[in-house]
Design an enzyme around this catalytic site. Structure first.
Site, short mmCIF file in Angstrom:
data_model
loop_
_atom_site.label_atom_id
_atom_site.label_comp_id
_atom_site.label_asym_id
_atom_site.label_seq_id
_atom_site.Cartn_x
_atom_site.Cartn_y
_atom_site.Cartn_z
N CYS A 1 3.07 0.56 -4.32
CA CYS A 1 4.49 0.82 -4.05
C CYS A 1 4.76 0.82 -2.55
O CYS A 1 4.74 -0.23 -1.92
CB CYS A 1 4.94 2.11 -4.72
SG CYS A 1 6.73 2.22 -4.92
N GLN B 1 4.37 -2.22 0.78
CA GLN B 1 5.27 -2.54 1.88
C GLN B 1 4.59 -2.29 3.24
O GLN B 1 4.74 -3.09 4.17
CB GLN B 1 6.55 -1.71 1.76
CG GLN B 1 7.30 -1.97 0.47
CD GLN B 1 8.24 -0.83 0.09
OE1 GLN B 1 8.52 0.05 0.91
NE2 GLN B 1 8.71 -0.83 -1.15
N HIS C 1 3.80 0.65 -10.35
CA HIS C 1 2.87 1.77 -10.49
C HIS C 1 1.87 1.52 -11.63
O HIS C 1 2.17 1.79 -12.79
CB HIS C 1 3.64 3.06 -10.75
CG HIS C 1 4.32 3.60 -9.53
ND1 HIS C 1 3.72 4.52 -8.69
CD2 HIS C 1 5.53 3.32 -8.99
CE1 HIS C 1 4.54 4.80 -7.69
NE2 HIS C 1 5.64 4.08 -7.85
N GLU D 1 -0.70 3.16 -12.37
CA GLU D 1 -1.23 4.41 -12.93
C GLU D 1 -0.32 4.99 -14.00
O GLU D 1 -0.73 5.84 -14.79
CB GLU D 1 -1.43 5.43 -11.81
CG GLU D 1 -0.19 6.18 -11.38
CD GLU D 1 0.80 5.35 -10.58
OE1 GLU D 1 1.93 5.79 -10.36
OE2 GLU D 1 0.44 4.22 -10.17
#
Length: 379
Positions: free
Chosen positions: A266, A270, A351, A353
């Site tokens: 996430c 960037q 994500h 996870e």
């Protein structure tokens, strides 16, 4: 009573939401009696409100759920992604005050009141979502007050013209650890995770793969991180504008020179892009939900992903960075995955996870472990 509903007269709290464009919406209040400001965003998930509320990436934001009934399975601390709620405020259509689930420890409204988070319900969240999709995210004021203690609505409308920009704050610094800590699973490989606002489930996923994890503050430079002699680096998720994280970008740039395997998630995606010379930009209304389709450009396989971000990497800016795009969002074709052409560096915008149902992308943690083992000469 559907969903543990109740009449307006039975609630002692009222609430008002004012947006920077002058929109004023009244509703029923719950949680803390308090006034807050923040960026109003929406999440399309049908479940996982506890995980969303405790996700550090929502720091500085007033979160709205598009699913109409929230709170029906109560609150269980087992599902917290941090030590408590990180949102500034909460907007929902209908609150369930009679939750039914064997893991429930308390009602949602009770928990938010204890934690000092104000909430508003009985509002048209469909209308608000459409407004944000058309006009883009905007700042807002949310105030919960006792019935009979009505605020000055005209003053709130005036205040809405100059709501502080949450991105001017050091949001990462507000949610990240101040001191390092270690989680030992008894494995034979040690990695360092740079905490920009990490979710607990990311740490658990790394531990599940047999990786011992040392979590360090975002203020640690490369030398302090390398003192732990890590076999790999993970750059976590987190809140805010990635371009305000200059010190972390500098640290990542130095770590890239070591040729250690690096995995970003996430915000980490960037920051790695910025560290290699890429650019980022703010999305109109962001990606927040559990059903965002992402396609692997090599295999053409589509994955269902969980997402929570308001910024994205500019694909055009990656031309001379050594990075290539590996995955894109099927809905708007934004960058969802990157990989370095020569170094063991890769990252994703979603994500892996998260497990709202599908576990499509958990394999990325195993991929990171393989990269680490390869660097150690164990593969």
């Amino acid at each position: 009573m559907r969903g543990g509903s109740y009449t307006l007269e039975e609630s002692s709290k009222r609430a008002v939401l004012v947006l920077e464009d002058g929109t004023l919406i009244k509703g029923v209040g719950f949680g803390a009696v308090k006034k807050v400001t923040g960026e109003v965003v929406f999440n399309t998930g049908m479940v996982g409100y506890t995980e969303a509320l405790t996700d550090p990436s929502y720091k500085g934001q007033i979160l709205m759920q598009t699913y109409p009934l929230i709170g029906n399975y109560g609150v269980c601390s087992k599902h917290f992604e941090s030590d408590g709620p990180k949102v500034e405020g909460y907007i929902i259509r209908e609150l369930c005050r009679q939750p039914s689930h064997h893991t429930s420890e308390k009602r949602l409204d009770e928990w938010l009141e204890e934690e000092g988070i104000p909430g508003i319900e009985r509002v048209d969240t469909r209308y608000l979502t459409k407004k944000i999709r058309i006009q883009g995210v905007m700042r807002g004021i949310l105030q919960v007050y006792e019935a009979g203690d009505e605020p000055d609505f005209q003053e709130l409308l005036e205040e809405s013209k100059s709501i502080p920009d949450p991105y001017e704050r050091d949001l990462v610094g507000e949610v990240a650890v101040k001191e390092p800590y270690r989680m030992d699973c008894g494995g034979k490989i040690d990695v360092v995770l740079i905490d920009c606002g990490v979710k607990r489930s990311i740490v658990r996923s790394l531990l599940n793969e047999g990786l011992n994890v040392t979590v360090v503050p975002p203020t640690y430079d490369a030398d302090r991180i390398l003192d732990y002699e890590p076999a790999g680096i993970v750059v976590s998720n987190g809140p805010g504008d990635p371009k305000r994280c200059g010190a972390i970008v500098k640290t990542i740039s130095s770590l890239i020179e070591t040729n250690l395997p690096i995995f970003g998630i996430c915000l980490g995606n960037q920051l790695i892009s910025l560290a290699l010379g890429g650019d980022t930009y703010k999305l109109k209304f962001g990606h927040r939900g559990q059903n965002h389709p992402c396609m692997d450009l090599k295999t053409k396989r589509c994955f269902i992903t969980s997402q929570n971000h308001g910024f994205a990497v500019s694909e055009a800016s990656l031309k001379d960075t050594g990075l290539e795009v590996t995955m894109i969002n099927v809905n708007d074709r934004t960058v969802e995955g990157i990989r370095h052409k020569k170094k063991p560096i890769f990252a994703v915008q979603f994500h892996p996870e998260a497990s709202p149902g599908p576990n499509d992308t958990y394999f990325l943690f195993r991929e990171f472990k393989r990269e680490v083992e390869k660097a150690l000469g164990r593969v």
